[in-house]
Write a protein that holds these residues in place. Structure first.
Motif, PDB file in Angstrom:
ATOM      1  N   GLN A  67       0.900   4.261  -2.837  1.00 30.05           N
ATOM      2  CA  GLN A  67       0.719   5.534  -2.745  1.00 30.05           C
ATOM      3  C   GLN A  67       2.328   6.654  -3.364  1.00 30.05           C
ATOM      4  O   GLN A  67       1.163   7.349  -3.522  1.00 30.05           O
ATOM      5  CB  GLN A  67       0.474   5.473  -1.131  1.00 30.05           C
ATOM      6  CG  GLN A  67      -0.887   5.362  -1.567  1.00 30.05           C
ATOM      7  CD  GLN A  67      -1.147   5.176   0.594  1.00 30.05           C
ATOM      8  OE1 GLN A  67       0.060   6.104   1.421  1.00 30.05           O
ATOM      9  NE2 GLN A  67      -1.973   5.156   1.149  1.00 30.05           N
ATOM     10  N   LEU A 125      -8.186  -0.330  -3.860  1.00 29.67           N
ATOM     11  CA  LEU A 125      -7.288   0.894  -5.013  1.00 29.67           C
ATOM     12  C   LEU A 125      -7.124   2.143  -5.348  1.00 29.67           C
ATOM     13  O   LEU A 125      -8.472   2.346  -6.303  1.00 29.67           O
ATOM     14  CB  LEU A 125      -5.433   0.108  -5.169  1.00 29.67           C
ATOM     15  CG  LEU A 125      -4.762  -0.816  -4.478  1.00 29.67           C
ATOM     16  CD1 LEU A 125      -3.797  -1.108  -5.631  1.00 29.67           C
ATOM     17  CD2 LEU A 125      -4.387  -0.526  -3.264  1.00 29.67           C
ATOM     18  N   THR A 144       0.838  -1.352   0.076  1.00 28.05           N
ATOM     19  CA  THR A 144      -0.028  -0.087  -0.020  1.00 28.05           C
ATOM     20  C   THR A 144       0.690   0.848  -0.136  1.00 28.05           C
ATOM     21  O   THR A 144       0.831   2.291  -0.625  1.00 28.05           O
ATOM     22  CB  THR A 144      -0.802  -0.072   1.691  1.00 28.05           C
ATOM     23  OG1 THR A 144      -1.788  -1.194   0.996  1.00 28.05           O
ATOM     24  CG2 THR A 144      -1.842   1.295   1.159  1.00 28.05           C
TER      25      THR A 144
END
Length: 324
Positions: free
Chosen positions: A271, A294, A267
Motif C-alpha cells: 500500500q 490486491l 499488505t
C-alpha cells in the motif's frame, strides 16, 4: 496463514542470549555500559550470552564486522579436547546452541531496547551502511511496529542528478519525500533477493553487504524470530560527478519470510510502496489469491521469476495465470 512467533519461542530465544530480563524494551544505554565495563576490550564472544554485547560494542565503535558476532569463539572445551570423535560429537550436538542468525540477533536487541537505545542502534547501523528495521514483528498476532521513532534522528544528505543546482540536500530521512520500493518473496523462491539487492546497490563493493543474506557468516543459521521483519535502506546519490546507480534517492524495503506468513506486513508495504517486486519460482493457489486480491496491481506489482532449467510447464502456467 499469518506469521507469528509464540511468546514461548521468543522467551526461549532471549534466554539463550541472556536477554530475557530486558524484554520488553528494558535495555538502556546505561545498562549497556554497566554490563560491559569489565569487558570493553573483548572482541569475541566467549559464550552465547556475550554475543549481543559483542555485537553492540562493535556497532557502537562503527565496526562493520559487528554482524559477524553470531557464534561463540573457540571454546575451552574444544581447545582442550584432543579426541576427534569427541570434537565431532560436540559440533553435531551443541554447535546450534552456540550460534544465532544475525537477523534474529538484531530483532532480539530491538525488541529489548528502549526507544532511545533503538535510536542509537538505528543511527549507528545507517552509519555502517546497513539496512535498519522498518517493521518489527509482534508476538502471537499479525501486527507490526512501524519504527519511525527509532529512525527519527537519522539525518542524511544527497545530491540529486536532476536538481538544477548542485547543492546537497539535507533532511531527516523519515521526513523526506522518497519513493519506497519493496522486495518480497513467495515460499518456493530459490533466488536470494537480499543478495540481488546488494549487488545492485553496492556498485562493485564486493566486501560490503547492506542486507544480510544466506552466504554471509551466520546467514544460513535457522531463523526463529525475524520472519516478518521488514528492513529499509536508503540509496542516496552523490551527484552527477559520481557513478551513482540511481539519479535520485530511493528507499528499499526487504521483507523477511514469505508473504503468506507475513500477510499484514506485505499488505502494508504494498500500500505504501511506489512499486513492489515479488521474487518467485512458481505461484501456489494461496499465493495466487493473495496477489490477485490486491488493488492497483498493474501499476505497482512486478514479478521476478526464477526460471530454472528444471522449471516445469505447470510452474510457468501458474505465473501466466496470475499475470493474466
Amino acid at each position: 496463514m499469518t506469521f507469528s512467533f509464540s511468546l514461548t519461542v521468543l522467551i526461549t530465544f532471549l534466554s539463550k542470549l541472556g536477554l530475557e530480563t530486558f524484554y520488553p524494551n528494558k535495555l538502556t544505554l546505561r545498562s549497556l555500559l554497566e554490563i560491559n565495563k569489565n569487558s570493553i576490550n573483548e572482541e569475541a564472544a566467549s559464550s552465547v550470552q556475550k554475543i549481543p554485547w559483542c555485537f553492540l560494542r562493535k556497532l557502537f565503535k562503527l565496526n562493520a564486522e559487528c554482524r559477524g558476532c553470531t557464534q561463540v569463539s573457540n571454546s575451552e572445551d574444544n581447545e582442550e579436547s584432543s579426541d576427534p570423535l569427541e570434537l565431532d560429537l560436540y559440533t553435531a550436538d551443541e554447535s546450534a546452541d552456540n550460534e544465532v542468525n544475525p537477523l534474529d540477533l538484531v530483532t532480539a536487541l530491538f525488541l529489548c531496547a528502549d526507544s532511545f537505545l533503538q535510536q542509537e542502534m538505528a543511527l549507528k547501523m545507517t552509519m555502517c551502511q546497513f539496512s535498519v528495521p522498518l517493521l518489527m514483528p509482534h508476538v502471537n498476532n499479525s501486527q507490526s511496529t512501524l519504527m519511525l521513532w527509532a529512525l527519527r534522528d537519522i539525518v542524511k544528505e544527497w545530491c540529486p542528478h536532476l536538481s538544477e543546482s548542485r547543492d546537497f540536500v539535507e533532511n531527516h530521512i523519515v521526513q523526506a519525500k522518497i519513493p519506497l520500493y519493496s522486495f518480497v518473496r513467495l515460499q518456493n523462491c530459490g533466488l536470494s533477493k537480499s543478495q540481488m539487492l546488494n549487488q545492485v546497490l553496492i556498485l562493485g563493493q564486493q566486501n560490503h553487504n547492506i542486507f544480510i543474506h544466506r552466504e554471509m557468516k551466520g546467514g544460513a543459521i535457522e531463523r526463529h524470530i525475524s520472519n516478518g521483519l521488514a528492513e529499509v535502506y536508503w540509496y542516496l546519490p552523490r551527484g552527477r560527478e559520481h557513478p551513482d546507480v540511481f539519479p535520485d534517492p530511493i528507499a528499499f524495503a526487504n521483507l523477511r519470510g514469505n508473504i503468506s506468513e507475513s500477510l499484514a506486513q506485505f499488505t502494508f508495504l504494498f500500500q505504501v510502496s511506489t512499486a513492489t517486486f515479488v521474487f518467485l519460482d512458481k505461484i501456489e493457489k494461496e499465493e495466487h489469491e493473495i496477489l490477485t486480491s490486491l488493488q492497483d496491481v498493474k501499476s505497482k506489482l512486478f514479478l521476478v521469476v526464477n526460471r530454472k532449467d528444471g522449471s516445469s510447464k505447470e510452474d510457468m502456467e501458474s505465473v501466466k495465470k496470475t499475470v493474466k
